[in-house]
Design an enzyme around this catalytic site. Sequence first.
Site, PDB file in Angstrom:
ATOM      1  CD  GLU A 111      23.614 -19.502   9.568  1.00 53.58           C
ATOM      2  OE1 GLU A 111      22.975 -19.932   8.917  1.00 53.58           O
ATOM      3  OE2 GLU A 111      24.545 -18.446   9.204  1.00 53.58           O
TER       4      GLU A 111
ATOM      5  CG  HIS B  34      22.685 -19.377  -6.557  1.00 50.64           C
ATOM      6  ND1 HIS B  34      23.987 -18.947  -6.965  1.00 50.64           N
ATOM      7  CD2 HIS B  34      22.671 -19.902  -5.510  1.00 50.64           C
ATOM      8  CE1 HIS B  34      24.765 -19.665  -5.975  1.00 50.64           C
ATOM      9  NE2 HIS B  34      24.088 -20.386  -5.349  1.00 50.64           N
TER      10      HIS B  34
ATOM     11  CG  ASP C 282      27.520 -18.746  -8.932  1.00 48.04           C
ATOM     12  OD1 ASP C 282      28.221 -17.525  -9.192  1.00 48.04           O
ATOM     13  OD2 ASP C 282      28.087 -19.675  -8.071  1.00 48.04           O
TER      14      ASP C 282
END
Length: 567
Positions: free
Chosen positions: A21, A157, A159
């Site tokens: 990446e 996650h 959130d």
Amino acid sequence: MKIIDKIQQAQKDKQIAYSFEYFPPKTEVGFANLIDRLGRMSQLEPEFISCTWGAGGSTHDRTLELCSTAQSLYGLDTLMHLTCTNMGKAKIDIALKQAKEAGIRNILALRGDPPRGHEYWTPVDSQFSHAIDLVKYIRQEYKDYFCIGVAGYPEGHIDCPDKEQDMLHLKEKVDAGADFIMTQLFYDADVCVAWIQKCRQHGIHAPIVPGIMPIPTYQSFRRMINLCNVKVPAKVMHDLDEIKADDQKVKEYGVHLAVEMIQYLHQQAGICNFHISTLNLERSTRLILEALHLHKASESIQPSKVSPWAPIHDPARAELWDEFPNGRYGDSRSPAYGQTTHSSGQILPTSQAIIKWGLPETEDDIGQLFVKYIKGELESLPWCEERLQTESDAICQRLCQINQRGYWTVSSQPAVNGASSLDEVYGWGPKGGYVYQKAFIEFFVAEDGIEDLLKRLGKDESITYYATNQKGDFSTNVSDADEAQNAVTWGVFPGKEIIQPTIIEKASFEAWKDDAFGLWREWEEQYPPNSKSQELLHAIGQKYWLVNVVHNDFQQPDLLFDVMLST
């Protein structure tokens, strides 16, 4: 080609496969040097590479250019990240159309990060609020043309505190048409194995590609795990705390840990595909592959063959020249410039922001927050993720005085003249060396005080400064003829050339400016619209200047602060 075919083939063959990446650098020369680095790293033969996508499409052109160049110039299959937060349908249509025209067949469909603490934030397009919306839209418009990947979160996650609900969201994304799952970074392999097992129990059978991020430096590692809320095993933190002053040992430990995690996941969970987050650096990635016996060592870039006067584009030196460290004050020519510090700040949900920073209504209220941070009474500010480093104790009193005078500091360091590399406060790098620092300070100051300040700074020839505001007005006492990279931290170590990890220059200062003022905007978004706190923070961002000042005579440690406090 579609990378799902490669991912499935690796699983079928039960052989470890790997991919890399990258992110688009913030400067033109950094991007050019990344293209060169990409060419060298293509010789490591990754299955594919991916390129990140800036919030709201901020790196749209660069991301697309990096992907298309990797394919056309080096023959690499590419995975283009695409986020839908703050992206209207028109922008998404353009991005997908251009990706197809460039021959890109693979998309990592992400929600992306909305402005942190987004209680009062409204999405640009309600059609695209979650990653599943993007997955469905791509399938609707392009059928099976694109191979689609989605993100998975072994620790849940950030959130979505309900892990069961998070798992159901992941299944919905796969059922909507995602071909594979790529995980967020993690440092506890057991947690990832358990999460993979839960995925399978919930009927999620898409291939899972763990994201592996080698530890770059101790400080950047701490920033990353705090920003991403990643848990780290106690033993790993203990080991790193023992060697945190030696950057080389930290990198070596990071390589060893990455190798261990890959081997463990391969043996315990049957995972064969791994995505290495390179941070646009190459040495750690190569060492990981060599340790796994996946690629032969390249004699052309061994340190013993590095010439101390070799130019940066020389392949013999190119792997090593920007390794320690990179980020906001690194070399702006580096492909890794701005890797982890540029956009990271402590922006919190509104309720937490009020608890931490209160409801400021005057500029004096803001100034007091900066003073409290210097005194250690406040853990963080939007520009500063952690408490001040121990080295700041030597200048703490002067920093308080400076902030009380209306110069709100976001970064600083004291002068150091030849401290041991093992010094508990100032030391870094290998043992047996000496480290040096020039005093510098970076701060915000009101527009009505900038003219007088720059006049005072300009009277001393040993002081250089850069100053700018949100509109782009710029001032400096560094002439074009004298413009150069100003090393403000350097180390002299046995058997090594001088290492200069911290550099201040016009290019890096200008690149940082947008993020620095952007954090004022994000801070104001933590408060209700038209509230006194929001109006105050907005006004400050509009009228204040960002100033960086370096005192170049490191043998006079107090002069910079004397000048700053003079009248």
